[in-house]
Motif scaffolding. Structure first.
Motif, PDB file in Angstrom:
ATOM      1  N   GLN A  36       0.866  -1.174   0.000  1.00  0.00           N
ATOM      2  CA  GLN A  36       0.000   0.000   0.000  1.00  0.00           C
ATOM      3  C   GLN A  36       0.896   1.215   0.000  1.00  0.00           C
ATOM      4  O   GLN A  36       1.681   1.405   0.936  1.00  0.00           O
ATOM      5  N   HIS A  37       0.831   2.004  -1.030  1.00  0.00           N
ATOM      6  CA  HIS A  37       1.668   3.197  -1.072  1.00  0.00           C
ATOM      7  C   HIS A  37       1.142   4.190  -0.041  1.00  0.00           C
ATOM      8  O   HIS A  37      -0.042   4.495  -0.013  1.00  0.00           O
ATOM      9  N   THR A  39       0.235   7.656   1.853  1.00  0.00           N
ATOM     10  CA  THR A  39      -0.112   9.008   1.430  1.00  0.00           C
ATOM     11  C   THR A  39       0.427   9.982   2.472  1.00  0.00           C
ATOM     12  O   THR A  39       0.589   9.633   3.644  1.00  0.00           O
ATOM     13  N   TYR A  40       0.726  11.169   2.031  1.00  0.00           N
ATOM     14  CA  TYR A  40       1.282  12.206   2.909  1.00  0.00           C
ATOM     15  C   TYR A  40       0.921  13.555   2.304  1.00  0.00           C
ATOM     16  O   TYR A  40       0.591  13.641   1.116  1.00  0.00           O
ATOM     17  N   GLN A  42       1.161  16.744   0.346  1.00  0.00           N
ATOM     18  CA  GLN A  42       2.015  17.315  -0.691  1.00  0.00           C
ATOM     19  C   GLN A  42       1.646  18.781  -0.870  1.00  0.00           C
ATOM     20  O   GLN A  42       0.520  19.180  -0.587  1.00  0.00           O
ATOM     21  N   SER A  45      -2.205  19.649  -4.819  1.00  0.00           N
ATOM     22  CA  SER A  45      -3.147  18.538  -4.884  1.00  0.00           C
ATOM     23  C   SER A  45      -3.676  18.436  -6.307  1.00  0.00           C
ATOM     24  O   SER A  45      -3.587  19.395  -7.062  1.00  0.00           O
ATOM     25  N   PHE A  47      -3.163  14.443  -4.668  1.00  0.00           N
ATOM     26  CA  PHE A  47      -2.004  13.647  -4.290  1.00  0.00           C
ATOM     27  C   PHE A  47      -1.518  12.827  -5.479  1.00  0.00           C
ATOM     28  O   PHE A  47      -2.306  12.195  -6.183  1.00  0.00           O
ATOM     29  N   SER A  49       0.859   9.685  -6.258  1.00  0.00           N
ATOM     30  CA  SER A  49       1.566   8.597  -5.580  1.00  0.00           C
ATOM     31  C   SER A  49       2.725   8.074  -6.417  1.00  0.00           C
ATOM     32  O   SER A  49       2.871   8.416  -7.592  1.00  0.00           O
ATOM     33  N   HIS A  50       3.513   7.235  -5.801  1.00  0.00           N
ATOM     34  CA  HIS A  50       4.622   6.519  -6.430  1.00  0.00           C
ATOM     35  C   HIS A  50       5.713   7.447  -6.948  1.00  0.00           C
ATOM     36  O   HIS A  50       6.346   7.176  -7.967  1.00  0.00           O
ATOM     37  N   ALA A  56       8.622  12.803  -0.611  1.00  0.00           N
ATOM     38  CA  ALA A  56       8.131  12.727   0.769  1.00  0.00           C
ATOM     39  C   ALA A  56       9.016  13.539   1.697  1.00  0.00           C
ATOM     40  O   ALA A  56       8.526  14.286   2.547  1.00  0.00           O
TER      41      ALA A  56
END
Length: 70
Positions: A36-37, A39-40, A42, A45, A47, A49-50, A56
């Protein structure tokens, strides 16, 4: 194979192009990792991912990034 490996850890997306029969013929087990990647927050927006771990670190700092990947 040259190093005597008998298992290969692969990204799930590589299922689409890996010729698993070649790995099997070489005696190498292919294992796909599932994760599960995290989330944080950023800066922008939505978000995305990857991205690289540097994203991060830039967005939440080193301490929070370590927490995310542990």
């Amino acid at each position: 194979e040259a190093l005597g490996a008998n298992r290969y850890l692969a990204n799930p997306a590589s299922r689409d192009y890996m010729k698993l029969e070649l790995w099997e013929a070489a005696g190498i087990e292919v294992e796909f990792f599932e994760y599960q990647h995290p989330t944080y927050p950023q800066k922008f927006s939505p978000f995305v991912s990857h991205l690289a771990v540097l994203d991060a670190i830039a967005n939440v700092g080193l301490v929070e990034t370590r927490r995310l990947i542990e």
